[in-house]
Write a protein that holds these residues in place. Structure first.
Motif, PDB file in Angstrom:
ATOM      1  N   SER A 154      36.568  -3.589 -29.678  1.00  0.00           N
ATOM      2  CA  SER A 154      35.609  -3.328 -28.609  1.00  0.00           C
ATOM      3  C   SER A 154      34.319  -4.087 -28.897  1.00  0.00           C
ATOM      4  CB  SER A 154      35.330  -1.822 -28.500  1.00  0.00           C
ATOM      5  OG  SER A 154      34.426  -1.545 -27.453  1.00  0.00           O
ATOM      6  N   PRO A 155      34.036  -5.144 -28.122  1.00  0.00           N
ATOM      7  CA  PRO A 155      34.812  -5.704 -27.025  1.00  0.00           C
ATOM      8  C   PRO A 155      36.185  -6.193 -27.493  1.00  0.00           C
ATOM      9  CG  PRO A 155      32.557  -6.527 -26.954  1.00  0.00           C
ATOM     10  CD  PRO A 155      32.730  -5.831 -28.275  1.00  0.00           C
ATOM     11  N   ASN A 156      37.124  -6.113 -26.567  1.00  0.00           N
ATOM     12  CA  ASN A 156      38.502  -6.476 -26.876  1.00  0.00           C
ATOM     13  C   ASN A 156      38.732  -7.973 -26.628  1.00  0.00           C
ATOM     14  OD1 ASN A 156      41.297  -5.760 -27.500  1.00  0.00           O
ATOM     15  ND2 ASN A 156      41.719  -6.183 -25.351  1.00  0.00           N
ATOM     16  N   SER A 157      39.675  -8.510 -27.359  1.00  0.00           N
ATOM     17  CA  SER A 157      40.160  -9.861 -27.087  1.00  0.00           C
ATOM     18  C   SER A 157      41.664  -9.774 -26.850  1.00  0.00           C
ATOM     19  CB  SER A 157      39.878 -10.796 -28.268  1.00  0.00           C
ATOM     20  OG  SER A 157      40.378 -12.084 -28.026  1.00  0.00           O
ATOM     21  N   PRO A 158      42.177 -10.367 -25.770  1.00  0.00           N
ATOM     22  CA  PRO A 158      41.533 -11.406 -24.963  1.00  0.00           C
ATOM     23  C   PRO A 158      40.808 -10.913 -23.705  1.00  0.00           C
ATOM     24  CG  PRO A 158      43.848 -11.287 -24.375  1.00  0.00           C
ATOM     25  CD  PRO A 158      43.636 -10.261 -25.479  1.00  0.00           C
ATOM     26  N   SER A 159      40.800  -9.614 -23.425  1.00  0.00           N
ATOM     27  CA  SER A 159      40.299  -9.135 -22.142  1.00  0.00           C
ATOM     28  C   SER A 159      38.782  -9.168 -22.031  1.00  0.00           C
ATOM     29  CB  SER A 159      40.789  -7.708 -21.894  1.00  0.00           C
ATOM     30  OG  SER A 159      40.278  -6.824 -22.869  1.00  0.00           O
ATOM     31  N   GLY A 160      38.053  -8.993 -23.139  1.00  0.00           N
ATOM     32  CA  GLY A 160      36.602  -8.989 -23.108  1.00  0.00           C
ATOM     33  C   GLY A 160      35.976  -7.655 -22.749  1.00  0.00           C
ATOM     34  N   HIS A 161      36.788  -6.643 -22.434  1.00  0.00           N
ATOM     35  CA  HIS A 161      36.220  -5.360 -22.009  1.00  0.00           C
ATOM     36  C   HIS A 161      35.729  -4.556 -23.214  1.00  0.00           C
ATOM     37  CE1 HIS A 161      40.011  -3.543 -23.372  1.00  0.00           C
ATOM     38  NE2 HIS A 161      39.382  -2.380 -23.328  1.00  0.00           N
ATOM     39  N   ASN A 291      31.805 -13.175 -25.839  1.00  0.00           N
ATOM     40  CA  ASN A 291      31.321 -14.526 -25.568  1.00  0.00           C
ATOM     41  C   ASN A 291      32.430 -15.407 -25.002  1.00  0.00           C
ATOM     42  OD1 ASN A 291      32.774 -14.765 -27.982  1.00  0.00           O
ATOM     43  ND2 ASN A 291      31.463 -16.407 -28.761  1.00  0.00           N
ATOM     44  N   PHE A 292      33.289 -14.791 -24.206  1.00  0.00           N
ATOM     45  CA  PHE A 292      34.360 -15.500 -23.523  1.00  0.00           C
ATOM     46  C   PHE A 292      34.692 -14.777 -22.228  1.00  0.00           C
ATOM     47  CE2 PHE A 292      36.300 -12.506 -26.501  1.00  0.00           C
ATOM     48  CZ  PHE A 292      37.114 -11.772 -25.669  1.00  0.00           C
ATOM     49  N   LEU A 293      35.472 -15.458 -21.385  1.00  0.00           N
ATOM     50  CA  LEU A 293      35.925 -14.871 -20.131  1.00  0.00           C
ATOM     51  C   LEU A 293      37.451 -14.890 -20.095  1.00  0.00           C
ATOM     52  CD1 LEU A 293      33.412 -16.598 -17.675  1.00  0.00           C
ATOM     53  CD2 LEU A 293      33.423 -14.188 -18.354  1.00  0.00           C
ATOM     54  N   TRP A 294      38.031 -13.810 -19.621  1.00  0.00           N
ATOM     55  CA  TRP A 294      39.476 -13.686 -19.449  1.00  0.00           C
ATOM     56  C   TRP A 294      39.760 -13.959 -17.984  1.00  0.00           C
ATOM     57  CZ3 TRP A 294      43.669 -14.325 -21.800  1.00  0.00           C
ATOM     58  CH2 TRP A 294      44.832 -13.594 -21.590  1.00  0.00           C
ATOM     59  N   THR A 295      40.521 -15.000 -17.703  1.00  0.00           N
ATOM     60  CA  THR A 295      40.629 -15.515 -16.335  1.00  0.00           C
ATOM     61  C   THR A 295      42.086 -15.740 -15.934  1.00  0.00           C
ATOM     62  OG1 THR A 295      40.637 -17.891 -16.867  1.00  0.00           O
ATOM     63  CG2 THR A 295      38.495 -16.784 -16.822  1.00  0.00           C
ATOM     64  N   GLN A 296      42.312 -15.641 -14.636  1.00  0.00           N
ATOM     65  CA  GLN A 296      43.620 -15.977 -14.070  1.00  0.00           C
ATOM     66  C   GLN A 296      43.407 -17.029 -12.989  1.00  0.00           C
ATOM     67  OE1 GLN A 296      45.765 -12.741 -12.252  1.00  0.00           O
ATOM     68  NE2 GLN A 296      47.710 -13.821 -12.355  1.00  0.00           N
ATOM     69  N   PRO A 297      43.973 -18.237 -13.150  1.00  0.00           N
ATOM     70  CA  PRO A 297      43.799 -19.284 -12.149  1.00  0.00           C
ATOM     71  C   PRO A 297      44.370 -18.859 -10.801  1.00  0.00           C
ATOM     72  CG  PRO A 297      44.693 -20.169 -14.195  1.00  0.00           C
ATOM     73  CD  PRO A 297      44.767 -18.687 -14.299  1.00  0.00           C
ATOM     74  N   PRO A 298      43.877 -19.429  -9.715  1.00  0.00           N
ATOM     75  CA  PRO A 298      44.333 -19.017  -8.380  1.00  0.00           C
ATOM     76  C   PRO A 298      45.828 -19.195  -8.153  1.00  0.00           C
ATOM     77  CG  PRO A 298      42.929 -20.981  -8.291  1.00  0.00           C
ATOM     78  CD  PRO A 298      42.794 -20.418  -9.651  1.00  0.00           C
ATOM     79  N   GLN A 299      46.439 -20.174  -8.804  1.00  0.00           N
ATOM     80  CA  GLN A 299      47.881 -20.385  -8.669  1.00  0.00           C
ATOM     81  C   GLN A 299      48.664 -19.816  -9.851  1.00  0.00           C
ATOM     82  OE1 GLN A 299      48.957 -21.611  -5.796  1.00  0.00           O
ATOM     83  NE2 GLN A 299      46.804 -21.857  -5.176  1.00  0.00           N
ATOM     84  N   SER A 300      47.972 -19.093 -10.751  1.00  0.00           N
ATOM     85  CA  SER A 300      48.593 -18.504 -11.954  1.00  0.00           C
ATOM     86  C   SER A 300      49.244 -19.545 -12.858  1.00  0.00           C
ATOM     87  CB  SER A 300      49.617 -17.425 -11.555  1.00  0.00           C
ATOM     88  OG  SER A 300      48.977 -16.356 -10.884  1.00  0.00           O
ATOM     89  N   ASN A 301      48.872 -20.812 -12.702  1.00  0.00           N
ATOM     90  CA  ASN A 301      49.463 -21.908 -13.489  1.00  0.00           C
ATOM     91  C   ASN A 301      48.629 -22.188 -14.735  1.00  0.00           C
ATOM     92  OD1 ASN A 301      47.353 -22.802 -11.880  1.00  0.00           O
ATOM     93  ND2 ASN A 301      48.200 -24.859 -11.600  1.00  0.00           N
ATOM     94  N   ALA A 302      48.476 -21.158 -15.558  1.00  0.00           N
ATOM     95  CA  ALA A 302      47.562 -21.243 -16.696  1.00  0.00           C
ATOM     96  C   ALA A 302      47.967 -22.337 -17.683  1.00  0.00           C
ATOM     97  CB  ALA A 302      47.487 -19.895 -17.391  1.00  0.00           C
ATOM     98  N   GLU A 303      49.242 -22.404 -18.012  1.00  0.00           N
ATOM     99  CA  GLU A 303      49.672 -23.409 -18.998  1.00  0.00           C
ATOM    100  C   GLU A 303      49.427 -24.817 -18.488  1.00  0.00           C
ATOM    101  OE1 GLU A 303      53.384 -24.321 -22.018  1.00  0.00           O
ATOM    102  OE2 GLU A 303      53.797 -23.254 -20.143  1.00  0.00           O
TER     103      GLU A 303
END
Length: 349
Positions: A154-161, A291-303
């Motif tokens: 807490s804060p957690n990784s990778p979520s940041g919450h 000090n990071f953001l956990w994100t999901q791209p709009p097309q979910s094509n993260a890799e």
């Protein structure tokens, strides 16, 4: 084939750190959550003026100078502080001291995967309790798992919450084992679990100088807990686990709280701006107090985006794991670095 290792070692994959480019490589490194600003000038001065006599002799086995500086900064007695070679060493000490077969290690997931690796090395049994989509702490399930050790980042990784202190307090009161609150990213957060250390003798808060203090290369962490809890950890740690350089430089950095706070405030401001920019590009984001953001791209094509950014000289963190493969963890850089990231992403989403 002949093996020289215990079955538990043969069975585990081992922890895989984020990519580390060679020194001098021109790259925007937003994958391992280093602070983008330099360490305290006071700490750098100590390093430059270091007396070689400190290198000839064995270091203080208890890192007393650093413990004293930490005591002054955080308001805990010196004997409530244990110092480690990065906070990872302290995580390892706790598992080695408290867990074995029949004594579970428990934690909610997704979280820092090293908890799993350390448990499997012991060997002990890990119990992984899934977070809900809103990342609410699954208190009942964690209590029912009856862990000898329960890890909560807490804060957690990778979520940041961040986990609310009220939830951690409820958990601590109901656990029979040790509650480890991993506060590696707390310098960027609005709340700390340190008050719980005074309330409960089974709680240890763990911190590092790698993030807020810009000293990831120094490898220095520490824990704060009731001396009764620390007594067993001192038995397990190596005699001279903290080198003299780390102790002196770390103490100077700890005493320069004003500089640390100035840098973390800049990171927090940049985090807020980057979050707005990414949302405008269609990314889904989770509230972060790290000090990071956990994100999901709009097309979910993260890799695909991770690889395309890498080709452009920008590293972000991609986890090819079930439930995480459609997301990216992006370290907050300087405003200039963040802007270059956003400009690259405009052509990729």
């Amino acid at each position: 084939m002949t093996t020289y290792f215990r079955p538990s070692i043969d069975a585990i994959a081992g922890y895989v750190p984020g990519e580390q480019p060679k020194p001098g490589t021109k790259i925007i490194k937003l994958n391992t959550n280093e602070n983008p600003y330099p360490p305290s000038p006071v700490a750098i001065k100590v390093l430059r003026n270091l007396d070689s006599e400190w290198l000839r002799r064995y270091p203080d086995p208890y890192a007393s100078e650093f413990r004293k500086a930490t005591s002054e900064a955080l308001g805990f007695p010196v004997d409530w502080i244990i110092v480690s070679n990065g906070s990872d060493e302290l995580l390892n000490l706790i598992v080695r001291a408290c867990a074995e077969l029949g004594r579970n290690v428990v934690y909610p997931v997704p979280t820092y995967v090293l908890y799993r690796t350390l448990t499997q090395m012991q060997p002990a049994q890990q119990v992984e309790i899934p977070y809900a989509e809103d990342y609410r702490l699954p208190i009942e399930e964690l209590v029912a798992a009856n862990g000898a050790v329960t890890f909560i980042a807490s804060p957690n990784s990778p979520s940041g919450h961040i986990v609310p202190i009220a939830d951690l307090r409820q958990l601590a009161a109901r656990l029979s084992g040790v509650l480890v609150v991993d506060e590696a990213y707390v310098d960027f957060a609005e709340e700390t679990a340190l008050p719980l250390v005074k309330e409960f003798d089974n709680v240890i808060a763990i911190r590092t100088l790698s993030k807020g203090y810009s000293l990831a290369g120094l490898r220095l962490g520490f824990g704060i807990a009731n001396p009764k809890l620390l007594s067993g950890l001192f038995k397990v740690k190596d005699s001279y686990n903290i080198d003299a350089i780390a102790c002196l430089v770390g103490a100077a950095a700890m005493r320069d709280q004003a500089y640390k706070n100035e840098c973390t405030q800049k990171v927090k401001a940049s985090r807020a701006k980057l979050a707005v920019d990414l949302k405008q590009l269609g990314f889904q984001l989770w509230d972060s107090q790290a000090n990071f953001l956990w994100t999901q791209p709009p097309q979910s094509n993260a890799e695909q985006i991770y690889l395309a950014l890498k080709q452009r000289g920008i590293l972000v963190r991609y986890f090819k794991q079930p439930g995480l493969e459609d997301k990216l963890r992006i370290t907050v850089g300087t405003d200039e670095q963040n802007q270059l990231l956003v400009e690259a992403l405009i052509h990729l989403v």
